[in-house]
Design an enzyme around this catalytic site. Structure first.
Site, short mmCIF file in Angstrom:
data_model
loop_
_atom_site.label_atom_id
_atom_site.label_comp_id
_atom_site.label_asym_id
_atom_site.label_seq_id
_atom_site.Cartn_x
_atom_site.Cartn_y
_atom_site.Cartn_z
N ARG A 103 -30.73 0.43 14.12
CA ARG A 103 -31.24 -0.05 14.95
C ARG A 103 -31.93 -0.24 16.43
O ARG A 103 -31.63 -1.21 17.18
CB ARG A 103 -30.98 -1.38 14.81
CG ARG A 103 -31.20 -1.94 13.47
CD ARG A 103 -30.91 -2.04 12.21
NE ARG A 103 -32.18 -2.13 11.17
CZ ARG A 103 -31.60 -3.39 10.32
NH1 ARG A 103 -30.97 -3.97 10.03
NH2 ARG A 103 -32.94 -3.22 9.30
N ASP A 129 -37.36 2.32 11.09
CA ASP A 129 -36.17 1.40 10.35
C ASP A 129 -36.81 1.04 8.56
O ASP A 129 -37.26 0.35 8.81
CB ASP A 129 -35.80 1.09 11.21
CG ASP A 129 -35.66 0.32 10.96
OD1 ASP A 129 -34.64 -0.10 9.29
OD2 ASP A 129 -34.74 -1.27 11.57
N SER A 174 -35.55 -1.89 7.57
CA SER A 174 -36.70 -2.79 7.71
C SER A 174 -38.65 -3.14 7.14
O SER A 174 -38.40 -4.27 6.12
CB SER A 174 -36.87 -3.29 9.34
OG SER A 174 -35.34 -3.78 10.23
N GLN A 182 -36.97 2.16 15.62
CA GLN A 182 -38.08 1.41 15.22
C GLN A 182 -38.53 2.10 13.95
O GLN A 182 -38.62 1.48 12.66
CB GLN A 182 -38.73 -0.33 15.84
CG GLN A 182 -38.12 -0.93 15.36
CD GLN A 182 -38.55 -1.74 16.81
OE1 GLN A 182 -39.23 -1.38 18.03
NE2 GLN A 182 -38.45 -3.27 16.97
N TYR A 191 -25.96 -6.60 13.05
CA TYR A 191 -25.68 -7.56 11.89
C TYR A 191 -24.82 -7.92 11.78
O TYR A 191 -23.44 -8.05 13.01
CB TYR A 191 -24.82 -6.03 10.74
CG TYR A 191 -25.86 -4.94 10.30
CD1 TYR A 191 -26.53 -5.73 9.74
CD2 TYR A 191 -25.68 -3.50 11.40
CE1 TYR A 191 -27.45 -4.12 9.52
CE2 TYR A 191 -26.65 -2.89 10.79
CZ TYR A 191 -28.05 -2.48 10.10
OH TYR A 191 -28.75 -2.45 9.75
P1 NAD Z 1 -28.55 -8.28 6.14
O1 NAD Z 1 -30.01 -7.58 5.08
O2 NAD Z 1 -27.44 -6.82 6.75
O3 NAD Z 1 -28.48 -9.56 6.73
C1 NAD Z 1 -29.03 -10.28 6.30
C2 NAD Z 1 -29.04 -11.36 7.08
O4 NAD Z 1 -28.14 -12.30 5.90
C3 NAD Z 1 -28.85 -11.36 8.04
O5 NAD Z 1 -29.32 -11.79 8.98
C4 NAD Z 1 -27.12 -11.87 8.82
O6 NAD Z 1 -26.96 -12.06 9.82
C5 NAD Z 1 -26.69 -13.08 7.01
N1 NAD Z 1 -25.28 -13.57 6.74
C6 NAD Z 1 -24.36 -12.71 6.53
N2 NAD Z 1 -23.42 -13.32 6.39
C7 NAD Z 1 -23.71 -14.13 5.68
C8 NAD Z 1 -23.82 -15.54 5.38
N3 NAD Z 1 -22.46 -16.27 5.71
N4 NAD Z 1 -24.44 -17.55 5.28
C9 NAD Z 1 -25.60 -16.83 5.82
N5 NAD Z 1 -26.35 -15.70 6.56
C10 NAD Z 1 -25.14 -14.32 6.30
O7 NAD Z 1 -29.92 -7.74 7.95
P2 NAD Z 1 -30.63 -6.78 8.32
O8 NAD Z 1 -31.90 -7.41 7.68
O9 NAD Z 1 -30.58 -6.31 8.30
O10 NAD Z 1 -31.10 -7.45 9.72
C11 NAD Z 1 -30.01 -7.92 10.62
C12 NAD Z 1 -30.26 -7.83 12.33
O11 NAD Z 1 -30.79 -7.06 12.83
C13 NAD Z 1 -30.59 -9.02 12.45
O12 NAD Z 1 -30.96 -8.82 13.54
C14 NAD Z 1 -32.76 -7.63 12.53
O13 NAD Z 1 -33.07 -8.81 13.93
C15 NAD Z 1 -31.72 -7.04 13.81
N6 NAD Z 1 -33.03 -6.04 13.43
C16 NAD Z 1 -33.13 -4.84 14.59
C17 NAD Z 1 -34.49 -4.37 14.33
C18 NAD Z 1 -34.40 -3.12 15.72
O14 NAD Z 1 -33.84 -3.46 17.20
N7 NAD Z 1 -34.69 -2.37 15.80
C19 NAD Z 1 -34.80 -3.96 13.46
C20 NAD Z 1 -33.84 -4.07 12.15
C21 NAD Z 1 -33.51 -5.13 12.19
#
Ligand code: NAD
Length: 378
Positions: free
Chosen positions: A122, A130, A133, A127, A228
């Protein structure tokens, strides 16, 4: 380099790993592109369109696999197809490597360089590759569309001479990529949206979409270096459930998206909490494929608990197969371009490459990814 893209075989999968525009990108790089006839059937792309893009359409899937230097697909490969892959060929797909030890070992034994789309780092440079996403955004969007369609209410407020209809209340638990898109979609439809995530950094993003962030004091939570969430302790989860119960009871729609990378999803909504929701409400569990956030969820089914329907549908992006395929295809196209070496006229797999360090799982006959080796004690 000869690239082959087979049709997806997972039941219900409507997406295609590449669209004709990406086939054209590969041909322009210098690749010979072969696709299995019917690849674009569900996204209304005919064999002729792939052919116009410069691809060769073949019907013999086994020959396609056996003769390819690189195989690109969406879902993990069926175990019985790994033996058909060439030694030292490249294989790019989703792989679920934390749960698929046998598959990973077979890929290593077949000397395949397997790149896992879930584990693309990530980082800013990655990006555009990804796929987690790109597919999650569609999941979040579609969860809201499904809920709006199934709910016997409407999302927006309506003030009419026949009375004022209150907006639907949507509660989103887990605000990663899918959760953010769910919030944005529900807001656009006029719902009143509340959301919660264990990562405090999310609060600002929730507010900027016009939704309310539910505050719960769980003590230290934290996130990994990839952004994460870290798993909560049992005590923290108990506090969370208690606080969530009230918000679930007020909601017309609850959408859960909470995931822990490489681990089973946490149970956040208990059956008791569902029992206290209003009859007619809807729960959409978007973590269904990793075990689910809702205790009474059954994968692939709709469970009715006192008039509250809990949806455990898998593969939501396949419901928006056209944009999902276009985005996945762009992701994989960017990855192939990143790995392409003009002098060698093909992809070059350098395990020291920063991007590949995160997502190359097997190479040269071994499992090479440190996280996967550690997870499976290899
Ligand atoms: P994910 O699918 O792994 O999880 C979904 C969400 O569930 C996450 O926000 C996590 O914090 C939340 N979660 C976990 N346990 C929980 C609980 N007990 N109660 C409530 N919420 C809970 O997450 P994702 O969509 O893959 O994204 C993870 C992170 O990565 C985010 O911060 C996202 O913005 C970031 N991200 C960064 C990039 C990049 O920099 N290129 C790209 C994509 C995502």
């Amino acid at each position: 380099m000869r690239i082959f893209v087979p049709k997806e075989t997972t039941p219900g999968e409507r997406r295609a790993a590449i669209v004709p525009a990406t086939a054209k990108r590969f041909v322009e790089l210098g690749a010979e592109v072969r696709i299995e006839s019917g690849l674009g059937f569900f996204i209304y792309c005919s064999d002729a369109e792939y052919e116009s893009a410069g691809a060769h359409v073949i019907v013999d899937r086994t020959a396609g696999l056996r003769e390819a230097d690189a195989v690109l697909r969406l879902q993990k490969p069926p175990a019985d197809e790994i033996g058909r892959l060439r030694a030292n060929s490249v294989h790019i797909s989703f792989l679920d490597p934390f749960n698929e030890r046998d598959l990973v070992e077979r890929l290593a034994a077949a000397k395949v360089s397997a790149i896992c789309m879930e584990m693309i780092p990530r980082s800013t440079i990655a990006q555009k590759m990804d796929a987690l996403s790109s597919q999650s955004s569609l999941t979040g969007y579609h969860a809201v569309i499904l809920a709006a369609d199934e709910l016997d209410r409407i999302f927006p407020m309506m003030m009419t001479p026949a009375g004022t209809i209150q907006p639907a209340r949507v509660f989103v638990i887990g605000v990663g990529v899918a959760g953010l898109q769910a919030i944005a979609t529900a807001k656009r439809l006029g719902a009143r949206v509340d959301a919660f995530d264990t990562r405090p950094a999310v609060e600002e993003q929730v507010r900027s979409l016009g939704a309310r962030f539910v505050k719960i004091d769980l003590g230290r939570t934290g996130e990994t270096d990839q952004g994460y969430a870290k798993a909560l302790t049992d005590e923290q989860l108990a506090v969370q459930r208690e606080a969530m119960a009230k918000h679930c009871a007020m909601a017309d729609v609850v959408i859960t998206t909470a995931q822990l990378f490489g681990k089973k999803a946490p149970i956040i909504v208990t059956t008791e909490m569902v029992r206290h929701m209003k009859p007619g409400s809807i729960v959409i569990d978007l973590a269904a494929e990793t075990g689910g956030n809702v205790e009474c969820m059954e994968p692939g089914k709709v469970v009715d608990v006192n008039g509250v329907r809990v949806f455990g549908y898998a593969n939501m992006p396949s419901r928006a197969a056209i944009p999902a395929s276009e985005m996945y295809s762009n992701n994989i196209g960017s990855l192939v371009e990143h790995l392409w070496n003009r002098e060698r006229n093909g992809m070059v797999i350098d395990p020291a490459d920063e991007l590949l360090r995160g997502c190359l799982i097997t190479h040269g006959g071994s499992v090479v990814n440190e996280n996967i080796k550690k997870h499976h004690n290899l």
